[in-house]
Design an enzyme around this catalytic site. Structure first.
Site, PDB file in Angstrom:
ATOM      1  N   PRO A   2       0.837  -1.205   0.000  1.00  0.00           N
ATOM      2  CA  PRO A   2       0.000   0.000   0.000  1.00  0.00           C
ATOM      3  C   PRO A   2       0.870   1.253   0.000  1.00  0.00           C
ATOM      4  O   PRO A   2       1.855   1.317   0.724  1.00  0.00           O
ATOM      5  CB  PRO A   2      -0.797  -0.104   1.301  1.00  0.00           C
ATOM      6  CG  PRO A   2      -0.387  -1.364   1.958  1.00  0.00           C
ATOM      7  CD  PRO A   2       0.764  -1.959   1.242  1.00  0.00           C
ATOM      8  N   GLU A   3       0.526   2.204  -0.846  1.00  0.00           N
ATOM      9  CA  GLU A   3       1.251   3.462  -0.872  1.00  0.00           C
ATOM     10  C   GLU A   3       0.386   4.531  -0.214  1.00  0.00           C
ATOM     11  O   GLU A   3      -0.730   4.255   0.227  1.00  0.00           O
ATOM     12  CB  GLU A   3       1.601   3.824  -2.313  1.00  0.00           C
ATOM     13  CG  GLU A   3       2.545   2.803  -2.937  1.00  0.00           C
ATOM     14  CD  GLU A   3       3.288   3.342  -4.149  1.00  0.00           C
ATOM     15  OE1 GLU A   3       3.418   4.576  -4.249  1.00  0.00           O
ATOM     16  OE2 GLU A   3       3.735   2.545  -4.967  1.00  0.00           O
ATOM     17  N   LYS A  58       3.043   6.935   5.139  1.00  0.00           N
ATOM     18  CA  LYS A  58       2.261   5.705   5.036  1.00  0.00           C
ATOM     19  C   LYS A  58       1.880   5.172   6.422  1.00  0.00           C
ATOM     20  O   LYS A  58       1.529   4.004   6.571  1.00  0.00           O
ATOM     21  CB  LYS A  58       3.055   4.644   4.268  1.00  0.00           C
ATOM     22  CG  LYS A  58       3.351   5.062   2.822  1.00  0.00           C
ATOM     23  CD  LYS A  58       3.929   3.909   2.042  1.00  0.00           C
ATOM     24  CE  LYS A  58       5.048   4.356   1.126  1.00  0.00           C
ATOM     25  NZ  LYS A  58       5.756   3.217   0.534  1.00  0.00           N
ATOM     26  N   ARG A 263      14.578  -1.959  -8.167  1.00  0.00           N
ATOM     27  CA  ARG A 263      13.129  -1.803  -8.330  1.00  0.00           C
ATOM     28  C   ARG A 263      12.764  -1.698  -9.805  1.00  0.00           C
ATOM     29  O   ARG A 263      13.373  -0.933 -10.554  1.00  0.00           O
ATOM     30  CB  ARG A 263      12.631  -0.535  -7.606  1.00  0.00           C
ATOM     31  CG  ARG A 263      12.990  -0.450  -6.134  1.00  0.00           C
ATOM     32  CD  ARG A 263      12.396  -1.554  -5.291  1.00  0.00           C
ATOM     33  NE  ARG A 263      10.940  -1.565  -5.307  1.00  0.00           N
ATOM     34  CZ  ARG A 263      10.180  -0.862  -4.491  1.00  0.00           C
ATOM     35  NH1 ARG A 263      10.719  -0.100  -3.575  1.00  0.00           N
ATOM     36  NH2 ARG A 263       8.870  -0.922  -4.574  1.00  0.00           N
TER      37      ARG A 263
END
Ligand SMILES: [Zn+2]
Length: 465
Positions: A2-3, A58, A263
């Site tokens: 989740p961002e 976050k 990434r």
């Protein structure tokens, strides 16, 4: 994972469900979820009422009465499930369950168990770790100067800096790709090469992307469980993330995936140029069109030159490549002096499409690697000309600022090919996979090489930098 927008969405959903509820008990099924003493955590929260839910970066922040706060970070797979009626038994991945005085319950579930909760207080939560380590959120940045001076001391790729939550808070992998795409910045651009106006662009695009994502409820819906009726609408608005090989919405060039700091990163090689790489011009065209004359033209005018043929010739001397080629073509591909027999290869691949593809699979990535290595070694203000028959097919145009297609009339091409030792049919067959019309369309310039060298030079002089 989740961002920020997903956490914001979770916060908004949870707020409606739990604010005003009094905690009757806290069951901790996974001690490691709690940073600090789990017993103390459960005891402190008992009998307290949730008064407010906020978010920083976050982190979800639960405010309770008596100035008590607890922080929750979902990390990779953390989810909240709300139960209108508490359950007898909970899922095996339930880590913490809060039961409320009205017998409803909030379950924190985490299959990977990386998520964390931490007790804090209203007086100290913002000034102590982990929140004190966070950089500002894009929404709160009014002046970019302090961030710009931080960038000036870094040479790592801008993408890595933006993912670092101590620099700015709340940008994760998906949104950094989107922000850099909108800002026309290559993800590998060294941080110290980012200008003030580019940084301003990054921040305003971050606000734009995050606000849009929040509005549509985040994009990685599968990684959390909002109660009802929220969908990951933002995914349909993504330009870059997950769009590898699809056409760039801005310029139509194929989007490309690379890895930056481990990434996965998607960007448009045409819209997002890396300023630390030299200027590159790519030269392509059919066999016998005179690409090498074009290459020499640039070579004589101070360009470093790189030819696909030379790279391939060198590859044929590489031990690993030799091994793979022998595996594909058999021992007969080696001539008496122990070298790879190019004529043998040509004879085989003309008749055997499968072997031709196999050969390309061996050569293309290595040719690309050789080109990239040369570019990375080159000085920033160097100029480089690359000549490559399958420039577009091997996607090497991604590294080119501009491309030239060398065109030639069929009859002249036939005449030139006749001067070579290979029969015309053979050369033409080798040219399959080469799509003249498409390549011509893609190229920045088309030059005609059907007449004299001086006429060719005249056309090239107009292109010269
Ligand atoms: Zn583009």
């Amino acid at each position: 994972m989740p961002e920020l927008p997903e956490v914001e969405t979770i916060k908004n959903i949870l707020a409606k469900l739990v604010i005003g509820k009094k905690i009757l008990s806290v069951e901790i099924f996974n001690r490691n979820t709690i940073e600090g003493d789990p017993f103390d955590f459960a005891k402190t929260l008992k009998e307290k009422t949730i008064s407010k839910l906020t978010r920083i970066g976050k982190f979800l922040i639960f405010h309770l009465d008596e100035e008590i706060i607890f922080l929750s970070h979902l990390r990779m797979e953390g989810k909240y499930f709300y139960h209108e009626q508490m359950l007898e038994t909970y899922d095996k991945h339930a880590c913490v369950v809060f039961t409320f005085s009205d017998h409803s319950a909030l379950e924190y579930n985490d299959t990977r168990k990386f998520g964390l909760m931490k007790l804090s207080s209203a007086a100290t939560y913002q000034t102590s770790p982990p929140l004190s380590n966070l950089g500002p959120e894009p929404f709160d940045i009014k002046d970019v100067k302090p961030l710009l001076s931080k960038l000036a001391r870094k040479t790592i790729p801008i993408k890595a800096v933006l993912l670092d939550q101590t620099f700015v808070a709340g940008l994760g992998n998906i949104y950094v790709d989107e922000v850099l795409y909108l800002s026309l910045i290559h993800p590998e651009t060294p941080a110290d090469r980012i200008s003030e106006s580019q940084l301003k662009g990054i921040i305003s695009n971050s606000v734009k992307v995050l606000s849009m994502a929040i509005k549509s409820g985040g994009s990685t819906i599968r990684s959390y469980h909002p109660s009802q009726g929220i969908d990951g609408g933002f995914q349909t608005q993504l330009n870059a993330y997950g769009k590898e090989n699809l056409p760039c919405p801005r310029c139509n060039h194929g989007m490309r995936k690379i890895f930056v700091g481990g990434r996965g990163t998607t960007f448009c090689p045409r819209c997002q140029k890396n300023p630390s790489l030299p200027y590159v011009i790519g030269i392509t065209g059919p066999i016998g069109s005179g690409k090498s004359s074009v290459l020499s033209f640039f070579g004589e005018r101070g360009y470093h030159t790189l030819s696909g043929d030379t790279i391939v010739k060198n590859l044929y001397h590489d031990k690993k490549v030799q091994e793979l080629i022998i595996k594909l073509f058999g021992n007969n591909v080696v001539d008496e002096s122990g070298n790879i027999d190019k004529r043998f290869i040509i004879d085989v691949i003309i008749a055997d499409e499968y072997k031709k593809r196999g050969l390309e699979k061996i050569l293309h990535p290595r040719v690309e690697k050789a080109v990239v290595e040369t570019l990375k070694k080159a000085h920033n203000d160097d100029k480089i000309a690359i000549e490559m028959p399958l420039l577009f097919e091997a996607k090497l145009d991604d590294y080119c600022d501009e491309t030239i297609y060398v065109d030639i009339e069929d009859s002249i091409q036939a005449k030139r090919l006749a001067e070579r030792r290979l029969p015309l049919a053979t050369l033409r067959a080798l040219n399959t996979g080469f799509d003249a019309l498409r390549d011509k369309e893609k190229a920045t310039y088309v030059v005609d090489n059907s007449s004299s060298l001086s006429k060719l030079h005249k056309q090239l002089k107009r292109i010269l930098r």
